[in-house]
Scaffold this motif. Structure first.
Motif, PDB file in Angstrom:
ATOM      1  N   ALA A 113     -63.374   4.803  22.683  1.00  0.00           N
ATOM      2  CA  ALA A 113     -62.985   5.845  23.648  1.00  0.00           C
ATOM      3  C   ALA A 113     -64.185   6.676  24.075  1.00  0.00           C
ATOM      4  CB  ALA A 113     -61.904   6.738  23.037  1.00  0.00           C
ATOM      5  N   VAL A 114     -65.009   7.049  23.111  1.00  0.00           N
ATOM      6  CA  VAL A 114     -66.205   7.841  23.422  1.00  0.00           C
ATOM      7  C   VAL A 114     -67.146   7.040  24.316  1.00  0.00           C
ATOM      8  CG1 VAL A 114     -68.274   8.909  22.448  1.00  0.00           C
ATOM      9  CG2 VAL A 114     -66.058   9.246  21.337  1.00  0.00           C
ATOM     10  N   SER A 115     -67.334   5.765  24.004  1.00  0.00           N
ATOM     11  CA  SER A 115     -68.218   4.910  24.809  1.00  0.00           C
ATOM     12  C   SER A 115     -67.700   4.757  26.235  1.00  0.00           C
ATOM     13  CB  SER A 115     -68.341   3.516  24.166  1.00  0.00           C
ATOM     14  OG  SER A 115     -68.867   3.599  22.863  1.00  0.00           O
ATOM     15  N   PHE A 116     -66.396   4.521  26.381  1.00  0.00           N
ATOM     16  CA  PHE A 116     -65.817   4.295  27.714  1.00  0.00           C
ATOM     17  C   PHE A 116     -65.875   5.560  28.566  1.00  0.00           C
ATOM     18  CE2 PHE A 116     -62.159   3.712  30.704  1.00  0.00           C
ATOM     19  CZ  PHE A 116     -62.678   2.619  31.376  1.00  0.00           C
ATOM     20  N   SER A 117     -65.882   6.728  27.915  1.00  0.00           N
ATOM     21  CA  SER A 117     -65.934   7.994  28.672  1.00  0.00           C
ATOM     22  C   SER A 117     -67.225   8.120  29.470  1.00  0.00           C
ATOM     23  CB  SER A 117     -65.779   9.192  27.722  1.00  0.00           C
ATOM     24  OG  SER A 117     -66.909   9.304  26.866  1.00  0.00           O
ATOM     25  N   PHE A 118     -68.277   7.362  29.067  1.00  0.00           N
ATOM     26  CA  PHE A 118     -69.562   7.420  29.770  1.00  0.00           C
ATOM     27  C   PHE A 118     -69.697   6.353  30.861  1.00  0.00           C
ATOM     28  CE2 PHE A 118     -70.583   9.383  25.636  1.00  0.00           C
ATOM     29  CZ  PHE A 118     -71.137  10.588  26.085  1.00  0.00           C
ATOM     30  N   VAL A 119     -68.704   5.477  30.996  1.00  0.00           N
ATOM     31  CA  VAL A 119     -68.760   4.403  31.987  1.00  0.00           C
ATOM     32  C   VAL A 119     -68.268   4.904  33.340  1.00  0.00           C
ATOM     33  CG1 VAL A 119     -67.847   2.139  32.636  1.00  0.00           C
ATOM     34  CG2 VAL A 119     -68.465   2.595  30.253  1.00  0.00           C
ATOM     35  N   LYS A 120     -69.031   4.624  34.393  1.00  0.00           N
ATOM     36  CA  LYS A 120     -68.620   5.005  35.741  1.00  0.00           C
ATOM     37  C   LYS A 120     -67.786   3.884  36.349  1.00  0.00           C
ATOM     38  CE  LYS A 120     -70.334   6.599  40.219  1.00  0.00           C
ATOM     39  NZ  LYS A 120     -71.515   6.910  41.057  1.00  0.00           N
ATOM     40  N   VAL A 121     -66.591   4.237  36.828  1.00  0.00           N
ATOM     41  CA  VAL A 121     -65.682   3.253  37.430  1.00  0.00           C
ATOM     42  C   VAL A 121     -65.840   3.283  38.948  1.00  0.00           C
ATOM     43  CG1 VAL A 121     -63.276   2.534  37.721  1.00  0.00           C
ATOM     44  CG2 VAL A 121     -64.038   3.529  35.537  1.00  0.00           C
ATOM     45  N   PRO A 122     -66.301   2.172  39.578  1.00  0.00           N
ATOM     46  CA  PRO A 122     -66.444   2.137  41.037  1.00  0.00           C
ATOM     47  C   PRO A 122     -65.082   2.205  41.722  1.00  0.00           C
ATOM     48  CG  PRO A 122     -67.583   0.278  39.987  1.00  0.00           C
ATOM     49  CD  PRO A 122     -66.701   0.901  38.954  1.00  0.00           C
ATOM     50  N   ALA A 123     -65.062   2.627  42.988  1.00  0.00           N
ATOM     51  CA  ALA A 123     -63.832   2.619  43.771  1.00  0.00           C
ATOM     52  C   ALA A 123     -63.340   1.178  43.879  1.00  0.00           C
ATOM     53  CB  ALA A 123     -64.075   3.215  45.147  1.00  0.00           C
ATOM     54  N   THR A 124     -62.030   0.968  43.634  1.00  0.00           N
ATOM     55  CA  THR A 124     -61.504  -0.388  43.620  1.00  0.00           C
ATOM     56  C   THR A 124     -61.111  -0.898  45.003  1.00  0.00           C
ATOM     57  OG1 THR A 124     -59.328   0.511  43.073  1.00  0.00           O
ATOM     58  CG2 THR A 124     -60.676  -0.260  41.246  1.00  0.00           C
ATOM     59  N   VAL A 125     -60.908   0.009  45.960  1.00  0.00           N
ATOM     60  CA  VAL A 125     -60.568  -0.392  47.320  1.00  0.00           C
ATOM     61  C   VAL A 125     -61.481   0.336  48.295  1.00  0.00           C
ATOM     62  CG1 VAL A 125     -58.797  -0.435  49.116  1.00  0.00           C
ATOM     63  CG2 VAL A 125     -58.149  -0.815  46.744  1.00  0.00           C
ATOM     64  N   ASP A 126     -62.137  -0.411  49.159  1.00  0.00           N
ATOM     65  CA  ASP A 126     -63.014   0.178  50.167  1.00  0.00           C
ATOM     66  C   ASP A 126     -62.215   0.398  51.450  1.00  0.00           C
ATOM     67  OD1 ASP A 126     -64.895   0.906  52.014  1.00  0.00           O
ATOM     68  OD2 ASP A 126     -66.356  -0.634  51.453  1.00  0.00           O
ATOM     69  N   PRO A 127     -61.932   1.665  51.816  1.00  0.00           N
ATOM     70  CA  PRO A 127     -61.102   1.944  52.987  1.00  0.00           C
ATOM     71  C   PRO A 127     -61.740   1.524  54.302  1.00  0.00           C
ATOM     72  CG  PRO A 127     -62.104   3.965  52.161  1.00  0.00           C
ATOM     73  CD  PRO A 127     -62.416   2.891  51.164  1.00  0.00           C
ATOM     74  N   HIS A 128     -63.052   1.226  54.299  1.00  0.00           N
ATOM     75  CA  HIS A 128     -63.738   0.860  55.536  1.00  0.00           C
ATOM     76  C   HIS A 128     -63.701  -0.641  55.815  1.00  0.00           C
ATOM     77  CE1 HIS A 128     -65.144   4.949  55.701  1.00  0.00           C
ATOM     78  NE2 HIS A 128     -65.674   4.831  54.495  1.00  0.00           N
ATOM     79  N   VAL A 129     -63.183  -1.423  54.825  1.00  0.00           N
ATOM     80  CA  VAL A 129     -63.108  -2.868  55.007  1.00  0.00           C
ATOM     81  C   VAL A 129     -61.776  -3.225  55.670  1.00  0.00           C
ATOM     82  CG1 VAL A 129     -63.016  -5.095  53.805  1.00  0.00           C
ATOM     83  CG2 VAL A 129     -64.591  -3.316  53.028  1.00  0.00           C
TER      84      VAL A 129
END
Length: 407
Positions: A194-210
């Motif tokens: 949990a501590v490790s995952f808290s430092f992971v950046k999650v990218p946007a899963t849907v690009d509204p411009h596509v």
């Protein structure tokens, strides 16, 4: 010309790795509960039907936590949903310490319930999370791939549980120290993740411009419909209920079957359970490959037929042929959970998280079915395996006909 959809995208690789590990962790928790089931029969003097409260506590949590987890995920996002699940998982594991000190089965039930709440949250979040990490057309492959690691966890659960709980088991002993140490270790590992995952950046899963392609992106194809009016979703909930009902009963009495019908010790039976879970791992990898050639719904229907036949053979109590059929149940079971999940959330758009909650709640089938199987198993463990056939008939109907998304 349609390009073959990619499995995922480079920007999602790190997140995919973390999300996939979650499947392994709750796999460990679920199958370790099956080892606990037998251990509590020995240490606390419980009957088979009484010990199924272990499964009731874990799977019953899904009925309680499914909707709250979905609402939390919708409000705070996938990442925070994962962190909540890991916190509950870890907290429930640490509660095994006071439960062991008081030798209270009810206290163990509470601890298992909180672990179950953590698993429910992780399942509710992880399936749509993994499905969203790329093209929807390849979402079935991603979810089945991630579930392959759930099978790894399902193999580790009985191995670790057997080493801790049965290896030095003294007949007639009521000592619960091994249970306490086991779950302190689990709680610590989950807290570190949990501590490790808290430092992971999650990218946007849907690009509204596509530009939107409804086959590639999870677009709501019928926004005017209520969620309950999407037949494929409703059938997915029912299929998941019966799927996990069959799973919980089959897994919960595996050690009993091997001990009573094959004459092996409990420790040896728990080792065979590793092979049992290995069959699920083989099925998951085979299923991920076959889905490139066969439509997921057709493969689901075929595997359901396979398990109907396997249950019939197991119930005949034919010795080794029945035991091999019991092992094969897990091979055919392998793709069912992830495939039902991914088929059930297709083309639901913004309601995907809500749908995921209800499909996760379907897991509550695992809380009740073992009780029914336990009543029959008290008299004849082999005859109890007739019951899951009903479950696989429902799954077959979903895969054969009722999976279709309707506009």
């Amino acid at each position: 010309m349609h390009l073959k959809p990619k499995f995922t995208e480079p920007r999602f690789v790190v997140v995919m790795a973390f999300a996939t590990s979650l499947f392994m962790f709750w796999g460990i928790a679920i199958t370790m509960a099956d080892v606990l089931n037998k251990h509590f029969q020995l240490v606390l003097g419980l009957s088979k039907s009484q010990s199924t409260f272990v499964q009731f506590a874990v799977f019953g949590a899904y009925a309680v936590m499914g909707i709250p987890a979905g609402l939390f995920m919708k409000r705070f996002g996938y990442k925070n949903g994962v962190l909540l699940g890991l916190a509950l998982f870890s907290g429930g594991a640490f509660l095994f310490v006071p439960a062991a000190l008081t030798s209270s089965f009810a206290f163990f039930g509470l601890a298992l319930f909180i672990v179950g709440c953590g698993c429910s949250t992780l399942e509710t979040v992880a399936h749509p999370f993994v499905a969203s990490l790329g093209d929807q057309r390849s979402s079935d492959q991603r979810v089945n791939f991630a579930q392959s690691f759930n099978a790894v966890g399902a193999m580790l659960g009985p191995y670790i549980g057997g080493q801790f709980l049965f290896r030095n088991q003294v007949e007639g002993s009521t000592d619960l120290t091994s249970v306490k140490l086991l779950y302190v270790a689990i709680g610590t590992v989950i807290a570190l993740v949990a501590v490790s995952f808290s430092f992971v950046k999650v990218p946007a899963t849907v690009d509204p411009h596509v530009a939107v392609n409804e086959e590639a992106v999870n677009v709501d194809v019928a926004p005017g419909k209520k969620l309950a009016n999407h037949r494929h979703f409703v059938w997915a909930v029912a299929a998941q209920f019966f799927n996990v009902a069959a799973q919980a009963g089959t897994w919960g009495f595996f050690i009993n079957y091997v001990h009573e019908k094959m004459g092996f010790s409990d420790a040896t039976a728990s080792n065979y359970m590793i092979l049992f879970m290995g069959m699920m791992l083989a099925g998951r990898f085979a299923g991920t490959f076959l889905m490139r050639l066969i439509a997921p719904n057709k493969l689901l229907a075929a595997f359901a037929i396979g398990n109907i036949l396997m249950c019939l053979i197991v119930a005949q109590d034919l010795g080794w042929p029945s035991f091999v059929a019991l092992l094969m149940i897990n091979f055919f079971f392998s793709i069912m959970f992830p495939t039902i999940f991914s088929l059930g959330i297709k083309n639901l758009g913004q309601r995907t998280q809500q749908a995921s909650s209800f499909i996760s709640m379907g897991v509550v089938g695992g809380a009740f079915f073992p009780f029914i199987m336990g009543q029959i198993a008290n008299h004849d463990i082999a005859a109890a395996y007739y019951l899951p056939i009903v479950c696989y008939v429902v799954i077959f109907l979903f895969g054969y006909r009722f999976y279709k998304v309707r506009h």
